[in-house]
Design a protein around this motif. Structure first.
Motif, mmCIF file in Angstrom:
data_model
loop_
_atom_site.group_PDB
_atom_site.id
_atom_site.type_symbol
_atom_site.label_atom_id
_atom_site.label_comp_id
_atom_site.label_asym_id
_atom_site.label_seq_id
_atom_site.Cartn_x
_atom_site.Cartn_y
_atom_site.Cartn_z
ATOM 1 N N ASP A 22 29.670 -21.752 -50.764
ATOM 2 C CA ASP A 22 28.320 -21.299 -50.427
ATOM 3 C C ASP A 22 28.168 -20.745 -49.019
ATOM 4 N N CYS A 23 29.253 -20.705 -48.274
ATOM 5 C CA CYS A 23 29.150 -20.138 -46.929
ATOM 6 C C CYS A 23 28.865 -18.631 -47.038
ATOM 7 N N PRO A 24 27.788 -18.151 -46.420
ATOM 8 C CA PRO A 24 27.445 -16.732 -46.589
ATOM 9 C C PRO A 24 28.494 -15.780 -46.023
ATOM 10 N N VAL A 25 29.320 -16.236 -45.097
ATOM 11 C CA VAL A 25 30.343 -15.338 -44.546
ATOM 12 C C VAL A 25 31.763 -15.809 -44.901
ATOM 13 N N CYS A 62 25.343 -20.787 -39.014
ATOM 14 C CA CYS A 62 24.045 -20.705 -39.702
ATOM 15 C C CYS A 62 23.557 -22.074 -40.167
ATOM 16 N N GLY A 63 24.498 -23.028 -40.339
ATOM 17 C CA GLY A 63 24.100 -24.388 -40.721
ATOM 18 C C GLY A 63 23.896 -24.603 -42.216
ATOM 19 N N LYS A 64 24.222 -23.597 -43.039
ATOM 20 C CA LYS A 64 23.989 -23.742 -44.480
ATOM 21 C C LYS A 64 24.837 -24.876 -45.078
ATOM 22 N N CYS A 65 26.104 -24.962 -44.621
ATOM 23 C CA CYS A 65 26.986 -25.998 -45.174
ATOM 24 C C CYS A 65 26.432 -27.393 -44.873
ATOM 25 N N GLU A 66 25.876 -27.554 -43.685
ATOM 26 C CA GLU A 66 25.345 -28.861 -43.293
ATOM 27 C C GLU A 66 24.118 -29.231 -44.141
ATOM 28 N N LYS A 67 23.322 -28.219 -44.467
ATOM 29 C CA LYS A 67 22.138 -28.481 -45.308
ATOM 30 C C LYS A 67 22.557 -28.833 -46.736
ATOM 31 N N LEU A 68 23.662 -28.238 -47.201
ATOM 32 C CA LEU A 68 24.142 -28.516 -48.557
ATOM 33 C C LEU A 68 24.865 -29.860 -48.652
ATOM 34 N N MET A 74 26.509 -26.722 -62.144
ATOM 35 C CA MET A 74 27.456 -27.470 -61.319
ATOM 36 C C MET A 74 28.577 -26.539 -60.841
ATOM 37 N N SER A 75 28.926 -26.577 -59.549
ATOM 38 C CA SER A 75 29.964 -25.666 -59.060
ATOM 39 C C SER A 75 31.335 -26.064 -59.610
ATOM 40 N N ARG A 76 32.289 -25.116 -59.495
ATOM 41 C CA ARG A 76 33.597 -25.320 -60.122
ATOM 42 C C ARG A 76 34.287 -26.592 -59.628
ATOM 43 N N ILE A 77 34.151 -26.874 -58.315
ATOM 44 C CA ILE A 77 34.839 -28.035 -57.731
ATOM 45 C C ILE A 77 34.235 -29.356 -58.228
ATOM 46 N N GLN A 78 32.953 -29.291 -58.706
ATOM 47 C CA GLN A 78 32.280 -30.528 -59.097
ATOM 48 C C GLN A 78 32.846 -31.123 -60.383
ATOM 49 N N TRP A 79 33.322 -30.284 -61.319
ATOM 50 C CA TRP A 79 33.819 -30.828 -62.586
ATOM 51 C C TRP A 79 35.012 -31.739 -62.403
ATOM 52 N N PRO A 80 36.099 -31.259 -61.724
ATOM 53 C CA PRO A 80 37.204 -32.191 -61.513
ATOM 54 C C PRO A 80 36.781 -33.427 -60.725
ATOM 55 N N CYS A 102 35.114 -32.920 -49.707
ATOM 56 C CA CYS A 102 34.779 -32.740 -51.124
ATOM 57 C C CYS A 102 34.876 -31.280 -51.552
ATOM 58 N N GLY A 103 34.677 -30.364 -50.625
ATOM 59 C CA GLY A 103 34.774 -28.942 -50.946
ATOM 60 C C GLY A 103 33.517 -28.343 -51.553
ATOM 61 N N VAL A 104 32.457 -29.154 -51.685
ATOM 62 C CA VAL A 104 31.239 -28.670 -52.340
ATOM 63 C C VAL A 104 30.614 -27.492 -51.583
ATOM 64 N N CYS A 105 30.718 -27.508 -50.262
ATOM 65 C CA CYS A 105 30.068 -26.456 -49.460
ATOM 66 C C CYS A 105 30.882 -25.159 -49.413
ATOM 67 N N ALA A 106 32.163 -25.233 -49.808
ATOM 68 C CA ALA A 106 33.083 -24.130 -49.510
ATOM 69 C C ALA A 106 32.652 -22.793 -50.086
#
Ligand code: SF4
Ligand code: SF4
Ligand code: SF4
Length: 246
Positions: free
Chosen positions: A229-232, A202-208, A1-7, A223-227
Motif C-alpha cells: 500500500d505504499c504509494p511510492v 507520508c505515514g500511510k504505512c503507519e496508519k495501516l 484481504m490482501s495477498r499476504i493475509q491469506w498465508p 507482517c508485510g501487510v503495509c508493503a
C-alpha cells in the motif's frame, strides 16, 4: 484481504491448533512465576507444554533470527487475541512517535524481570499445581488455590490484553517479554521489511499498521501487510545476507 493475509491467516490457525492449549495453560494454569519455561519439572500433567516446550522455544528463537518478530504476527495466540481486540480499539493512533517508542522499552523491563525470576529466583511456584480435572474446572481450581503473586501476574497480563480494546496491541507493544526478546533478535534477523530511501514520509504505512509503527522500526512484526500500500512502492522485504554480499 490482501495477498499476504491469506498465508498469515492459515499459519495463525495452524499455530492456534498446535500451541493454543499450551498458551492457555501458561496464562491460566501454569503454577510457575514465569510460564512456559519450567515445563520439564511441571506437575501439571495434562499441559501439552511438557512435550512441546523445548521445540516450541527453539522454533520461536530460530524464527526470530530468520524473520524478527514474525512469530508475533504469524503464530502467537496472544497476538491473535490482540489483533482481534485492536479491531475495536477506541483510541487508535493515540500513542505515537516518541511516547510510543519510550513506552515500548517497558517490554525489556518485563523481559529482565522474567529472566531474573527464572535464573536467579529459580522460577518459584506461585500457585498450587492442579494435576487433573476437566479443562474449565481445573482452571477455576487454580484460581481458588493460587497465591497473591500469581493473581498479580495473571491479572496484569489479562488487564494489559484487555486494554487492547482501548489502545491497539497494548500488551504486545509495551509489555510482552517474548515480544521484547524477539525484538532484540529482529535487529540481527535475516529478513525484514524496510523502507527504501525513496520513502516520502507520508505515514500511510503507519496508519495501516496494527502495531502503529513503520517497517523495521520498533514494534514492527514483519507482517508485510503495509508493503503493497505504499504509494511510492518504498517498502521491500530485505534479505540482509545477500545485501551484505553485494
Ligand atoms: S508481543 Fe508477545 S503476546 Fe504479542 S504477539 Fe508477540 S509474543 Fe505474542
Ligand atoms: S507509506 Fe511508503 S512513502 Fe509513506 S511513509 Fe510508509 S514507506 Fe514512506
Ligand atoms: S510496519 Fe508494516 S510490516 Fe511492520 S508490523 Fe506494521 S504493517 Fe507489518
Amino acid at each position: 484481504m490482501s495477498r499476504i493475509q491469506w498465508p498469515r491467516r492459515i499459519i495463525q490457525i495452524a499455530s492456534l491448533y498446535f500451541i493454543g492449549t499450551f498458551s492457555y495453560y501458561g496464562i491460566f494454569r501454569c503454577p510457575f512465576a514465569v510460564p512456559y519455561v519450567s515445563c520439564e519439572n511441571c506437575p501439571v500433567i495434562q499441559c501439552p507444554g511438557k512435550k512441546i516446550w523445548l521445540s516450541a522455544w527453539i522454533a520461536i528463537l530460530v524464527s526470530g533470527l530468520m524473520f524478527g518478530r514474525a512469530f508475533c504476527s504469524y503464530a502467537c495466540p496472544g497476538g491473535m487475541i490482540s489483533e482481534l481486540f485492536s479491531k475495536f480499539s477506541v483510541l487508535k493512533g493515540a500513542i505515537r512517535n516518541k511516547l510510543d517508542k519510550n513506552l515500548s522499552y517497558i517490554k525489556y523491563i518485563s523481559l529482565a524481570v522474567a529472566i531474573y525470576l527464572f535464573w536467579f529466583g529459580h522460577n518459584p511456584r506461585w500457585a498450587i499445581p492442579i494435576r487433573t480435572g476437566e479443562f474449565w474446572q481445573a482452571t477455576s481450581l487454580t484460581f481458588e488455590h493460587a497465591f497473591p503473586l500469581w493473581f498479580i501476574r495473571t491479572g496484569f497480563v489479562l488487564v494489559a490484553l484487555l486494554l487492547g480494546l482501548v489502545i491497539p496491541y497494548f500488551w504486545c507493544r509495551f509489555f510482552c517479554p517474548t515480544g521484547g526478546l524477539l525484538e532484540i533478535f529482529s535487529h540481527f534477523s535475516l529478513f525484514r521489511y524496510k523502507m527504501k530511501d525513496s520513502c516520502t514520509d507520508c505515514g500511510k504505512c503507519e496508519k495501516l499498521c496494527g502495531m502503529e509503527t513503520r517497517p523495521s522500526r520498533h514494534n514492527c512484526t514483519n507482517c508485510g501487510v503495509c508493503a503493497k500500500d505504499c504509494p511510492v512502492d518504498s517498502i521491500e522485504l530485505e534479505n540482509r545476507l545477500s545485501n551484505s554480499n553485494k
